[in-house]
Design a protein around this motif. Structure first.
Motif, PDB file in Angstrom:
ATOM      1  N   ASP A  11       6.269   6.238  -7.589  1.00 53.47           N
ATOM      2  CA  ASP A  11       6.122   7.662  -7.294  1.00 53.47           C
ATOM      3  C   ASP A  11       6.485   8.045  -5.863  1.00 53.47           C
ATOM      4  OD1 ASP A  11       3.923   6.306  -6.307  1.00 53.47           O
ATOM      5  OD2 ASP A  11       2.503   7.905  -6.770  1.00 53.47           O
ATOM      6  N   GLY A  12       7.125   7.170  -5.092  1.00 55.67           N
ATOM      7  CA  GLY A  12       7.557   7.541  -3.757  1.00 55.67           C
ATOM      8  C   GLY A  12       7.483   6.408  -2.762  1.00 55.67           C
ATOM      9  N   LEU A  13       7.638   6.770  -1.480  1.00 58.46           N
ATOM     10  CA  LEU A  13       7.569   5.822  -0.370  1.00 58.46           C
ATOM     11  C   LEU A  13       6.237   5.976   0.336  1.00 58.46           C
ATOM     12  CD1 LEU A  13      11.121   6.307   1.175  1.00 58.46           C
ATOM     13  CD2 LEU A  13      10.350   4.400  -0.219  1.00 58.46           C
ATOM     14  N   TYR A  14       5.661   4.852   0.758  1.00 54.11           N
ATOM     15  CA  TYR A  14       4.386   4.868   1.467  1.00 54.11           C
ATOM     16  C   TYR A  14       4.508   4.029   2.725  1.00 54.11           C
ATOM     17  CZ  TYR A  14       2.698   6.785  -2.867  1.00 54.11           C
ATOM     18  OH  TYR A  14       2.520   7.597  -3.950  1.00 54.11           O
ATOM     19  N   ARG A  15       3.966   4.558   3.815  1.00 53.74           N
ATOM     20  CA  ARG A  15       3.992   3.846   5.088  1.00 53.74           C
ATOM     21  C   ARG A  15       2.638   3.194   5.301  1.00 53.74           C
ATOM     22  NH1 ARG A  15       4.862   6.370  11.081  1.00 53.74           N
ATOM     23  NH2 ARG A  15       4.757   4.393  12.152  1.00 53.74           N
ATOM     24  N   ILE A  16       2.666   1.920   5.654  1.00 49.31           N
ATOM     25  CA  ILE A  16       1.448   1.158   5.902  1.00 49.31           C
ATOM     26  C   ILE A  16       1.458   0.734   7.366  1.00 49.31           C
ATOM     27  CG2 ILE A  16       0.134  -0.917   5.301  1.00 49.31           C
ATOM     28  CD1 ILE A  16       1.515  -0.790   2.547  1.00 49.31           C
ATOM     29  N   ALA A  17       0.382   1.019   8.072  1.00 51.31           N
ATOM     30  CA  ALA A  17       0.280   0.636   9.481  1.00 51.31           C
ATOM     31  C   ALA A  17       0.335  -0.883   9.606  1.00 51.31           C
ATOM     32  CB  ALA A  17      -1.021   1.166  10.067  1.00 51.31           C
ATOM     33  N   GLY A  18       0.917  -1.340  10.700  1.00 46.78           N
ATOM     34  CA  GLY A  18       1.030  -2.769  10.929  1.00 46.78           C
ATOM     35  C   GLY A  18      -0.307  -3.476  10.919  1.00 46.78           C
ATOM     36  N   THR A  19      -1.367  -2.784  11.348  1.00 49.34           N
ATOM     37  CA  THR A  19      -2.694  -3.396  11.362  1.00 49.34           C
ATOM     38  C   THR A  19      -3.208  -3.682   9.958  1.00 49.34           C
ATOM     39  OG1 THR A  19      -3.686  -1.199  11.476  1.00 49.34           O
ATOM     40  CG2 THR A  19      -3.367  -2.373  13.570  1.00 49.34           C
ATOM     41  N   ASP A  20      -2.670  -2.996   8.962  1.00 48.16           N
ATOM     42  CA  ASP A  20      -3.095  -3.193   7.571  1.00 48.16           C
ATOM     43  C   ASP A  20      -2.081  -3.972   6.755  1.00 48.16           C
ATOM     44  OD1 ASP A  20      -5.411  -1.667   8.025  1.00 48.16           O
ATOM     45  OD2 ASP A  20      -4.301   0.189   7.650  1.00 48.16           O
ATOM     46  N   ALA A  21      -0.970  -4.337   7.359  1.00 44.98           N
ATOM     47  CA  ALA A  21       0.139  -4.905   6.602  1.00 44.98           C
ATOM     48  C   ALA A  21       0.098  -6.422   6.469  1.00 44.98           C
ATOM     49  CB  ALA A  21       1.456  -4.490   7.238  1.00 44.98           C
TER      50      ALA A  21
END
Length: 137
Positions: A11-21
């Motif tokens: 359903d799309g693109l999602y950005r994940i912060a580096g601290t959570d990646a």
């Protein structure tokens, strides 16, 4: 590729912060990304840091895509540097412009000796009018 991660879902693109990646297989912390490791400041280091910034929809960095068209360095009274970058986007209506500029600014601020970083996206009509004397629409 460091800093943050963009994940494509149905359903799309999602950005994940580096601290959570860290849970994503293959993720490299920013300290391990080429171009953002500690070292002596240089113009070459700035370009390498910018090469660590990728368009989330295209697996190519913003330098190799030809999106960065001006970069400058100023000495600050503190002895540190200010880096400024002018860039554009692959398409005028790209909704990721602010995200890409933010990622570039973050990578530049990670360089040793950089106190300030400014990344201007000239695809924004307001910015284009200031930089190029054109009317914003």
């Amino acid at each position: 590729l460091g800093g943050s991660v963009t994940v494509r879902a149905a359903d799309g693109l999602y950005r994940i912060a580096g601290t959570d990646a860290g849970a994503i297989e293959g993720y490299l912390p920013a300290a391990e990304v080429p171009g953002v490791a500690a070292g002596e400041f240089s113009e070459a280091a700035v370009w390498e840091a910018l090469r660590a910034v990728f368009d989330p929809e295209i697996p190519v960095n913003i330098v190799d895509l030809g999106l960065v068209y001006d970069m400058g360095i100023e000495d600050l009274p503190s002895g540190n540097k200010k880096v400024f970058v002018k860039m554009t986007l692959t398409a005028p209506g790209c909704g990721m412009g602010a995200t890409i500029a933010g990622d570039a600014q973050q990578k530049l601020l990670m360089l040793d000796g950089v106190e300030e970083a400014s990344v201007v996206n000239a695809a924004d009509p307001k910015v284009r009018s200031v930089l190029f004397g054109q009317r914003a629409r």
